[in-house]
Scaffold this motif. Structure first.
Motif, PDB file in Angstrom:
ATOM      1  N   LEU A 319       0.870  -1.173   0.000  1.00 41.65           N
ATOM      2  CA  LEU A 319       0.000   0.000   0.000  1.00 41.65           C
ATOM      3  C   LEU A 319       0.905   1.220   0.000  1.00 41.65           C
ATOM      4  N   TYR A 320       1.000   1.879  -1.170  1.00 41.30           N
ATOM      5  CA  TYR A 320       1.873   3.041  -1.323  1.00 41.30           C
ATOM      6  C   TYR A 320       1.124   4.324  -1.001  1.00 41.30           C
ATOM      7  N   GLY A 321       1.848   5.289  -0.432  1.00 41.12           N
ATOM      8  CA  GLY A 321       1.332   6.640  -0.285  1.00 41.12           C
ATOM      9  C   GLY A 321       2.075   7.557  -1.236  1.00 41.12           C
ATOM     10  N   TYR A 322       1.390   8.001  -2.296  1.00 39.30           N
ATOM     11  CA  TYR A 322       1.996   8.902  -3.276  1.00 39.30           C
ATOM     12  C   TYR A 322       1.839  10.346  -2.815  1.00 39.30           C
ATOM     13  N   ASP A 323       2.919  11.132  -2.951  1.00 34.95           N
ATOM     14  CA  ASP A 323       2.876  12.571  -2.680  1.00 34.95           C
ATOM     15  C   ASP A 323       3.053  13.315  -4.001  1.00 34.95           C
ATOM     16  N   ILE A 324       2.055  14.117  -4.343  1.00 36.55           N
ATOM     17  CA  ILE A 324       2.015  14.830  -5.625  1.00 36.55           C
ATOM     18  C   ILE A 324       1.714  16.289  -5.358  1.00 36.55           C
ATOM     19  N   ILE A 325       2.383  17.174  -6.079  1.00 34.69           N
ATOM     20  CA  ILE A 325       2.130  18.596  -5.958  1.00 34.69           C
ATOM     21  C   ILE A 325       1.655  19.137  -7.305  1.00 34.69           C
ATOM     22  N   ILE A 335       6.436  13.885  -6.179  1.00 34.15           N
ATOM     23  CA  ILE A 335       7.461  14.259  -5.214  1.00 34.15           C
ATOM     24  C   ILE A 335       8.140  13.020  -4.637  1.00 34.15           C
ATOM     25  N   GLU A 336       7.350  12.083  -4.150  1.00 35.91           N
ATOM     26  CA  GLU A 336       7.925  10.841  -3.635  1.00 35.91           C
ATOM     27  C   GLU A 336       6.826   9.806  -3.460  1.00 35.91           C
ATOM     28  N   VAL A 337       7.257   8.560  -3.218  1.00 30.70           N
ATOM     29  CA  VAL A 337       6.348   7.448  -2.957  1.00 30.70           C
ATOM     30  C   VAL A 337       6.764   6.831  -1.633  1.00 30.70           C
ATOM     31  N   ASN A 338       5.795   6.638  -0.742  1.00 30.82           N
ATOM     32  CA  ASN A 338       6.075   6.135   0.604  1.00 30.82           C
ATOM     33  C   ASN A 338       5.659   4.677   0.733  1.00 30.82           C
ATOM     34  N   ALA A 339       6.557   3.858   1.295  1.00 24.54           N
ATOM     35  CA  ALA A 339       6.241   2.451   1.532  1.00 24.54           C
ATOM     36  C   ALA A 339       5.449   2.268   2.813  1.00 24.54           C
ATOM     37  N   SER A 340       5.590   3.189   3.750  1.00 23.58           N
ATOM     38  CA  SER A 340       4.847   3.116   5.007  1.00 23.58           C
ATOM     39  C   SER A 340       4.144   4.448   5.235  1.00 23.58           C
ATOM     40  N   PRO A 341       3.115   4.752   4.427  1.00 24.09           N
ATOM     41  CA  PRO A 341       2.407   6.021   4.627  1.00 24.09           C
ATOM     42  C   PRO A 341       1.805   6.076   6.020  1.00 24.09           C
ATOM     43  N   SER A 342       1.835   7.248   6.619  1.00 20.73           N
ATOM     44  CA  SER A 342       1.370   7.385   7.991  1.00 20.73           C
ATOM     45  C   SER A 342      -0.082   6.944   8.122  1.00 20.73           C
ATOM     46  N   LEU A 343      -0.336   6.103   9.115  1.00 16.84           N
ATOM     47  CA  LEU A 343      -1.698   5.664   9.430  1.00 16.84           C
ATOM     48  C   LEU A 343      -2.196   6.306  10.714  1.00 16.84           C
ATOM     49  N   THR A 344      -1.421   7.262  11.231  1.00 17.64           N
ATOM     50  CA  THR A 344      -1.816   7.975  12.437  1.00 17.64           C
ATOM     51  C   THR A 344      -2.858   9.022  12.082  1.00 17.64           C
ATOM     52  N   ALA A 345      -3.964   9.033  12.802  1.00 16.33           N
ATOM     53  CA  ALA A 345      -5.055   9.958  12.504  1.00 16.33           C
ATOM     54  C   ALA A 345      -4.830  11.297  13.194  1.00 16.33           C
ATOM     55  N   THR A 346      -5.146  12.377  12.472  1.00 15.04           N
ATOM     56  CA  THR A 346      -5.051  13.721  13.041  1.00 15.04           C
ATOM     57  C   THR A 346      -6.415  14.274  13.415  1.00 15.04           C
ATOM     58  N   SER A 347      -7.482  13.577  13.068  1.00 12.13           N
ATOM     59  CA  SER A 347      -8.841  14.018  13.381  1.00 12.13           C
ATOM     60  C   SER A 347      -9.776  12.829  13.218  1.00 12.13           C
ATOM     61  N   GLN A 348     -11.026  12.993  13.644  1.00  8.31           N
ATOM     62  CA  GLN A 348     -12.023  11.943  13.447  1.00  8.31           C
ATOM     63  C   GLN A 348     -12.192  11.635  11.965  1.00  8.31           C
ATOM     64  N   GLU A 349     -12.268  12.678  11.136  1.00  8.24           N
ATOM     65  CA  GLU A 349     -12.440  12.490   9.698  1.00  8.24           C
ATOM     66  C   GLU A 349     -11.267  11.728   9.100  1.00  8.24           C
ATOM     67  N   ASP A 350     -10.066  12.065   9.550  1.00  7.69           N
ATOM     68  CA  ASP A 350      -8.862  11.402   9.062  1.00  7.69           C
ATOM     69  C   ASP A 350      -8.849   9.935   9.484  1.00  7.69           C
ATOM     70  N   TYR A 351      -9.263   9.673  10.720  1.00 13.59           N
ATOM     71  CA  TYR A 351      -9.312   8.291  11.208  1.00 13.59           C
ATOM     72  C   TYR A 351     -10.288   7.451  10.385  1.00 13.59           C
ATOM     73  N   GLU A 352     -11.458   8.006  10.095  1.00 12.45           N
ATOM     74  CA  GLU A 352     -12.456   7.259   9.333  1.00 12.45           C
ATOM     75  C   GLU A 352     -11.955   6.956   7.925  1.00 12.45           C
ATOM     76  N   LEU A 353     -11.280   7.921   7.295  1.00 10.83           N
ATOM     77  CA  LEU A 353     -10.724   7.675   5.960  1.00 10.83           C
ATOM     78  C   LEU A 353      -9.719   6.530   6.007  1.00 10.83           C
ATOM     79  N   LYS A 354      -8.787   6.594   6.952  1.00  9.33           N
ATOM     80  CA  LYS A 354      -7.737   5.576   7.006  1.00  9.33           C
ATOM     81  C   LYS A 354      -8.288   4.223   7.439  1.00  9.33           C
ATOM     82  N   TYR A 355      -9.294   4.230   8.295  1.00  9.46           N
ATOM     83  CA  TYR A 355      -9.927   2.972   8.676  1.00  9.46           C
ATOM     84  C   TYR A 355     -10.562   2.310   7.454  1.00  9.46           C
ATOM     85  N   ARG A 356     -11.321   3.089   6.672  1.00  7.86           N
ATOM     86  CA  ARG A 356     -11.955   2.539   5.465  1.00  7.86           C
ATOM     87  C   ARG A 356     -10.904   2.057   4.463  1.00  7.86           C
TER      88      ARG A 356
END
Length: 436
Positions: A319-325, A335-356
């Motif tokens: 599961l890659y995390g792509y960073d694009i500008i 910009i770069e491709v991440n092998a371990s994109p952060s799964l830490t939530a910064t808000s309820q909305e962010d948590y729900e997105l990453k959970y799904r």
């Protein structure tokens, strides 16, 4: 359980005795200390966490792969969340090396026009080995802004901007004084890139896109794109007059969360649907469609640049995390491709997105064996490449164009995520399971 919760979700279904009575087999899993994926795995029916080495599924850190993969025998049925040499795409200098090689291959075999479809990454040099090439390019573009990045670090660590060659010479001297000449591993690789001086701004602030791509095979290449993602904003208005201010130029959450005016409720993020609506309102649907087709092109070509390099293993997925500008002309840059994109939530909305996202990743990996292998959509994931482009429903390849990689793939980044209804139709639910 995380402080964030999935609304409407009622927790684990049944208990061990009930599963045994119904004759269900367990999926034994191991997981590192990553909170969101732990929540997903613990809530998944029929899955059981184990501590010993006998496991079926392991969501591991990349360090585990380095220390363990290839040193022990793994059974065919197990699944691991990284490929053995994932770094060919996720290490900044190797990513650029592979993209340059792939671009030369396209130019040689298909011509210069096809090769220009790979012009989505800034002019980049690998230091220290390409230092003299960098100096030649630097002298051809006096006054330009450059950005230095450690090749194998993350979260904005070690990054700085500069315009004068003197700055990089001072950097080289300071590193030489700090390093022990007896240390064989003393030379850390960096990349130096042309800085995107004209980023697209919203309310005067720079942002980048975080997009998720799931690869379940490299031979043949099979890749999925997640419909949801987000834009990460800087907390300070953009200006090229303050190139030393990280809060202006680096959108990494690890950097921005230390800013005095960081928004802890929203985390300086927009959901991808919100960004797409904003861009459509300002530039019109045709221009935004072209933009997102070019973003799709980045995913496909970057994966094709390494699909013969990365060692395929049917037990692995990524599961890659792509960073694009985006720049002011609505051109996307990788910009770069991440092998371990952060799964830490910064808000309820962010948590729900990453959970799904993680729940749908497990649906695609399909340890339970519920898929047929012919699906083009699973939850929020759309199959965009399956040993060739996956075409939009109802549109033939001649209408879209015959080029191998310019296909408008079956992806819907930033569009409505109909995952609930799609999963209800696709998957036979476990007893008592609800779509989240």
């Amino acid at each position: 359980m995380s402080k964030y919760k999935i609304l409407g979700y009622k927790g684990p279904y049944g208990n061990q005795r009930k599963r045994e009575a119904e004759g269900r087999s367990y999926v034994r899993y191991k997981c590192g200390p990553m909170k969101t994926i732990q929540d997903v795995l613990k809530q998944r029916p029929g899955w059981l966490e184990v501590k010993e080495e006998e496991w079926d599924f392991h969501w591991c850190e990349v360090s585990w792969m380095r220390d363990n993969y290839g040193h022990s025998s793994l059974e065919d049925h197990v699944r691991i969340c990284h490929f053995g040499n994932h770094y060919e795409l996720t290490r900044k200098n190797l990513m650029v090396k592979n993209l340059k090689r792939y671009r030369k291959l396209l130019e040689r075999e298909l011509g210069p026009q096809e090769a220009t479809r790979c012009d989505f990454f800034p002019c980049t040099f690998d230091l220290p080995c390409e230092y003299h090439l960098f100096v030649e390019e630097y002298k051809r573009n006096p006054g330009s802004t450059w950005i230095m990045k450690p090749a194998a670090r993350s979260q904005g660590k070690g990054i700085f901007l500069f315009r004068k060659l003197k700055d990089i010479m001072d950097w080289k001297r300071s590193r030489s004084r700090a390093e022990d000449p007896r240390d064989e591993a003393q030379v850390e690789s960096y990349v130096v890139q042309h800085y995107i001086e004209n980023p697209y701004l919203i309310n005067g602030r720079k942002f980048d896109l975080r997009v998720y791509v799931l690869v379940t095979s490299y031979a043949p290449l099979r890749a999925w794109l997640y419909r949801d993602g987000f834009a990460r904003f800087s907390s300070t208005r953009f200006s090229l007059s303050s190139i030393g201010d990280q809060y202006v130029h680096l959108t990494n959450v690890a950097v921005q969360r230390t800013a005095p005016d960081y928004d802890r409720e929203r985390g300086c993020k927009w959901q991808m649907q919100q960004l797409r609506r904003y861009l459509t309102a300002r530039h019109g649907e045709p221009a935004v469609d072209v933009l997102f087709q070019e973003v799709d092109n980045i995913f496909i070509r970057s994966l094709l640049s390494v699909h013969k390099v990365i060692i395929n293993d049917k037990r692995c997925f990524e599961l890659y995390g792509y960073d694009i500008i985006l720049d002011a002309e609505l051109k996307p840059w990788l910009i770069e491709v991440n092998a371990s994109p952060s799964l830490t939530a910064t808000s309820q909305e962010d948590y729900e997105l990453k959970y799904r996202l993680l729940e749908d990743t497990l649906h695609v990996v399909d340890m339970e064996g519920r898929l047929t292998g012919r699906e083009k959509q699973v939850g929020g994931f759309d199959l965009m490449w399956n040993d060739g482009p996956v075409w939009l429903e109802g549109v033939d390849s001649e209408t879209l164009g015959s080029s191998l990689c310019t296909a408008k793939a079956n992806t819907h980044l930033g569009c409505f995520n109909n995952r609930k209804n799609q999963l209800r139709q696709l998957l036979k639910p476990f007893s008592g399971q609800r779509a989240t």
